[in-house]
Design an enzyme around this catalytic site. Structure first.
Site, PDB file in Angstrom:
ATOM      1  N   ARG A   1       0.841  -1.216   0.000  1.00 32.61           N
ATOM      2  CA  ARG A   1       0.000   0.000   0.000  1.00 32.61           C
ATOM      3  C   ARG A   1       0.872   1.261   0.000  1.00 32.61           C
ATOM      4  O   ARG A   1       0.575   2.254   0.695  1.00 32.61           O
ATOM      5  CB  ARG A   1      -0.951   0.027   1.212  1.00 32.61           C
ATOM      6  CG  ARG A   1      -1.916  -1.110   1.286  1.00 32.61           C
ATOM      7  CD  ARG A   1      -2.948  -1.088   0.167  1.00 32.61           C
ATOM      8  NE  ARG A   1      -3.883  -2.168   0.325  1.00 32.61           N
ATOM      9  CZ  ARG A   1      -3.713  -3.394  -0.166  1.00 32.61           C
ATOM     10  NH1 ARG A   1      -2.639  -3.688  -0.891  1.00 32.61           N
ATOM     11  NH2 ARG A   1      -4.617  -4.326   0.023  1.00 32.61           N
TER      12      ARG A   1
ATOM     13  N   SER B   1     -10.818  -0.810   3.557  1.00 30.93           N
ATOM     14  CA  SER B   1     -10.023  -1.117   4.752  1.00 30.93           C
ATOM     15  C   SER B   1      -9.480   0.188   5.335  1.00 30.93           C
ATOM     16  O   SER B   1      -8.851   0.963   4.613  1.00 30.93           O
ATOM     17  CB  SER B   1      -8.839  -2.009   4.396  1.00 30.93           C
ATOM     18  OG  SER B   1      -9.304  -3.166   3.764  1.00 30.93           O
TER      19      SER B   1
ATOM     20  N   GLU C   1      -4.994   3.511   6.358  1.00 33.63           N
ATOM     21  CA  GLU C   1      -4.773   3.326   4.919  1.00 33.63           C
ATOM     22  C   GLU C   1      -5.220   4.562   4.111  1.00 33.63           C
ATOM     23  O   GLU C   1      -4.463   5.028   3.268  1.00 33.63           O
ATOM     24  CB  GLU C   1      -5.501   2.060   4.444  1.00 33.63           C
ATOM     25  CG  GLU C   1      -5.097   1.667   3.042  1.00 33.63           C
ATOM     26  CD  GLU C   1      -5.720   0.354   2.574  1.00 33.63           C
ATOM     27  OE1 GLU C   1      -5.495  -0.694   3.198  1.00 33.63           O
ATOM     28  OE2 GLU C   1      -6.425   0.406   1.570  1.00 33.63           O
TER      29      GLU C   1
HETATM   30  C1  LIG Z   1     -15.470  -0.412  -0.591  1.00 31.42           C
HETATM   31  C2  LIG Z   1     -14.000  -0.160  -0.837  1.00 31.42           C
HETATM   32  C3  LIG Z   1     -13.152  -1.229  -1.069  1.00 31.42           C
HETATM   33  C4  LIG Z   1     -11.792  -1.020  -1.297  1.00 31.42           C
HETATM   34  N1  LIG Z   1     -10.993  -2.101  -1.520  1.00 31.42           N
HETATM   35  C5  LIG Z   1      -9.667  -1.932  -1.752  1.00 31.42           C
HETATM   36  C6  LIG Z   1      -8.828  -3.068  -2.002  1.00 31.42           C
HETATM   37  O1  LIG Z   1      -9.264  -4.201  -2.035  1.00 31.42           O
HETATM   38  N2  LIG Z   1      -7.510  -2.826  -2.200  1.00 31.42           N
HETATM   39  C7  LIG Z   1      -6.973  -1.569  -2.202  1.00 31.42           C
HETATM   40  O2  LIG Z   1      -5.760  -1.432  -2.407  1.00 31.42           O
HETATM   41  N3  LIG Z   1      -7.756  -0.468  -1.976  1.00 31.42           N
HETATM   42  C8  LIG Z   1      -9.079  -0.626  -1.749  1.00 31.42           C
HETATM   43  N4  LIG Z   1      -9.879   0.466  -1.513  1.00 31.42           N
HETATM   44  C9  LIG Z   1      -9.295   1.818  -1.491  1.00 31.42           C
HETATM   45  C10 LIG Z   1      -9.433   2.594  -2.833  1.00 31.42           C
HETATM   46  O3  LIG Z   1     -10.379   1.992  -3.662  1.00 31.42           O
HETATM   47  C11 LIG Z   1      -8.095   2.674  -3.586  1.00 31.42           C
HETATM   48  O4  LIG Z   1      -7.100   3.244  -2.777  1.00 31.42           O
HETATM   49  C12 LIG Z   1      -8.227   3.510  -4.867  1.00 31.42           C
HETATM   50  O5  LIG Z   1      -7.049   3.351  -5.647  1.00 31.42           O
HETATM   51  C13 LIG Z   1      -8.464   4.988  -4.592  1.00 31.42           C
HETATM   52  O6  LIG Z   1      -8.801   5.593  -5.835  1.00 31.42           O
HETATM   53  P1  LIG Z   1      -9.511   7.010  -5.896  1.00 31.42           P
HETATM   54  O7  LIG Z   1      -9.523   7.411  -7.328  1.00 31.42           O
HETATM   55  O8  LIG Z   1     -10.796   6.976  -5.210  1.00 31.42           O
HETATM   56  O9  LIG Z   1      -8.441   7.912  -5.103  1.00 31.42           O
HETATM   57  P2  LIG Z   1      -8.694   9.195  -4.117  1.00 31.42           P
HETATM   58  O10 LIG Z   1      -9.394   8.708  -2.923  1.00 31.42           O
HETATM   59  O11 LIG Z   1      -9.387  10.245  -4.937  1.00 31.42           O
HETATM   60  O12 LIG Z   1      -7.232   9.618  -3.840  1.00 31.42           O
HETATM   61  C14 LIG Z   1      -6.397   8.810  -3.036  1.00 31.42           C
HETATM   62  C15 LIG Z   1      -4.988   9.429  -3.019  1.00 31.42           C
HETATM   63  O13 LIG Z   1      -4.418   9.359  -4.325  1.00 31.42           O
HETATM   64  C16 LIG Z   1      -4.099  10.661  -4.816  1.00 31.42           C
HETATM   65  N5  LIG Z   1      -4.446  10.658  -6.250  1.00 31.42           N
HETATM   66  C17 LIG Z   1      -5.657  10.336  -6.780  1.00 31.42           C
HETATM   67  N6  LIG Z   1      -5.586  10.378  -8.135  1.00 31.42           N
HETATM   68  C18 LIG Z   1      -4.321  10.738  -8.439  1.00 31.42           C
HETATM   69  C19 LIG Z   1      -3.623  10.974  -9.667  1.00 31.42           C
HETATM   70  N7  LIG Z   1      -4.225  10.814 -10.858  1.00 31.42           N
HETATM   71  N8  LIG Z   1      -2.329  11.359  -9.615  1.00 31.42           N
HETATM   72  C20 LIG Z   1      -1.683  11.519  -8.411  1.00 31.42           C
HETATM   73  N9  LIG Z   1      -2.295  11.312  -7.225  1.00 31.42           N
HETATM   74  C21 LIG Z   1      -3.582  10.931  -7.237  1.00 31.42           C
HETATM   75  C22 LIG Z   1      -4.953  11.622  -4.002  1.00 31.42           C
HETATM   76  O14 LIG Z   1      -4.343  12.902  -3.952  1.00 31.42           O
HETATM   77  C23 LIG Z   1      -4.975  10.931  -2.649  1.00 31.42           C
HETATM   78  O15 LIG Z   1      -3.776  11.195  -1.979  1.00 31.42           O
HETATM   79  C24 LIG Z   1     -11.255   0.298  -1.291  1.00 31.42           C
HETATM   80  C25 LIG Z   1     -12.130   1.387  -1.078  1.00 31.42           C
HETATM   81  C26 LIG Z   1     -13.480   1.163  -0.857  1.00 31.42           C
HETATM   82  C27 LIG Z   1     -14.390   2.343  -0.643  1.00 31.42           C
END
Ligand SMILES: Cc1cc2nc3c(=O)[nH]c(=O)nc-3n(C[C@H](O)[C@H](O)[C@H](O)COP(=O)(O)OP(=O)(O)OC[C@H]3O[C@@H](n4cnc5c(N)ncnc54)[C@H](O)[C@@H]3O)c2cc1C
Length: 359
Positions: free
Chosen positions: A180, A258, A355
């Site tokens: 992560r 998580s 996380e």
């Molecule tokens: C129900 C649920 C289940 C999940 N299951 C998992 C799992 O199984 N495994 C796992 O690893 N994660 C899981 N996650 C967490 C999440 O889905 C991941 O971390 C996902 O990659 C976040 O994407 P986002 O676009 O929503 O990022 P955001 O929440 O919008 O951003 C997260 C971080 O990334 C940065 N960021 C976003 N986009 C960019 C970009 N294009 N360039 C640079 N920085 C950027 C943001 O500034 C922030 O710091 C889960 C979340 C939920 C709600």
């Protein structure tokens, strides 16, 4: 939870970008937490990042990059200029003898990419089915699930520097991936946290395809169904079913997946904890360390179902914190998380790390 966001946008002088003021971020974070963005710009192509950097008003202002908002906890209004990544595009870039190379814009939904790749006949990402959020955020925390991590399949990413506006293509080898973790989350020397925007991602689906099946819940599915040589589609369906049964759907109950990382400990530390808590769930790692199940520890401390205001520990999975009535505030989520960290530390001597990004 999905509300209409935003006030009337203003056109920036470049006449290419749309700047919105006082945008409600509640519909843009999967926890459904209330917060306002003073300024928000939607990024539709890599050149938009450069336009923001070159802009006389926005160029020097602090920035926050927002994807799907599924890994953030908003505790306050955001003063930084929010760059909301909406870059589209999904295609097979190249078919090589050893792999299919898929390219996607940062704004594409990760779950959509995985489903598309399976439907098109490019297997290899099926274990990462149904993870919410955007493709652009996937490398940031090196998303992982069911025995596979993004780093196992990443070819390269395109980034734009937020200071200079310069674009670069980074091969996976320089992304410094960990559990992560990646260079995009690291803020020390050489770290890129807050310094660059990922605009495109290339994934490598290796040929010949080999299933990744070591994970306990997938082994159970094989036993239950009697299917011992599953196809990529079968694994995709199993992962989808397991996730639907285990995790709350953010469209129905706000959450960020998580909430804590599973702590990694030395064999000595693990033996010490087992001496006191023989039932602790742990997994051996390839490098000889052990990963402890944070959800098991939280449950053992009696947190399942407990709440602080609108923030609660999910009844079915103690690793997930939820917005139980849709009215939770970020401060309540953080108070609950801190209390959990204290009690786990008190019982196991282990500090749980969060996380999601707390803002
Ligand atoms: C129900 C649920 C289940 C999940 N299951 C998992 C799992 O199984 N495994 C796992 O690893 N994660 C899981 N996650 C967490 C999440 O889905 C991941 O971390 C996902 O990659 C976040 O994407 P986002 O676009 O929503 O990022 P955001 O929440 O919008 O951003 C997260 C971080 O990334 C940065 N960021 C976003 N986009 C960019 C970009 N294009 N360039 C640079 N920085 C950027 C943001 O500034 C922030 O710091 C889960 C979340 C939920 C709600």
């Amino acid at each position: 939870m999905q509300e209409k966001a935003a006030n009337p946008p203003n056109r920036l002088p470049s006449d290419k970008l749309l700047l919105e003021h006082d945008v409600n971020l509640k519909p843009y974070n999967s926890f459904g937490l209330p917060a306002m963005a003073a300024r928000l710009v939607r990024i539709h192509e890599a050149a938009d990042v450069r336009r923001v950097v070159d802009h006389p008003l926005l160029g020097r202002a602090p920035k926050f990059v927002l994807g799907g908002g599924s890994n953030i906890v908003l505790t306050k209004d955001i003063d930084a200029v929010v760059l909301k990544l909406e870059i589209p595009g999904l295609r097979l870039l190249e078919e090589r003898e050893d792999a299919w190379i898929i390219e996607a814009g940062a704004g594409v939904g990760w779950a959509h990419l995985v489903q598309w790749s399976i439907e098109q006949g490019y297997p290899g990402l099926e274990n990462l089915a149904l993870i919410p959020g955007t493709v652009g955020a996937a490398p940031v925390q090196n998303i992982g699930a069911y025995g596979l991590e993004l780093q196992d399949r990443l070819e390269s990413v395109d980034v734009v520097d937020l200071m200079t506006g310069r674009a670069a293509c980074l091969p996976a080898s320089v992304c410094n991936f960990g559990y992560r973790d990646s260079v995009f989350k690291q803020s020390g020397f050489g770290g890129l946290a807050g310094k660059s925007v990922i605009t495109h991602v290339r994934m490598r689906c290796p040929k010949p395809w080999k299933p990744v099946l070591g994970y306990l819940e997938l082994e159970r599915k094989m036993e239950e169904t009697g299917i011992h040589n599953p196809s990529a589609r079968q694994i995709f369906d199993w992962v989808t079913a397991i996730r639907r049964a285990k995790l709350p759907d953010p469209a129905l109950i706000g959450n960020a997946g998580s909430f804590f990382k599973n702590p990694v400990v030395t064999p000595e530390q693990c033996r010490d904890i087992i001496g006191r808590d023989p039932g602790i769930v742990h997994y051996p790692m390839p490098d000889g360390t052990l990963k402890l199940a944070a959800g098991w520890m939280i449950d053992a401390c009696g947190w399942k179902g407990k709440a602080v205001g609108g923030a609660a520990v999910y009844e079915r999975q103690a690793l997930v914190l939820v917005n139980r009535n849709g009215q939770a505030r970020g401060a309540e989520v953080v108070t609950l998380a801190r209390a959990i960290q204290e009690s786990v530390y008190g019982r196991f001597g282990i500090r749980l790390e969060t996380e999601p990004v707390l803002l």
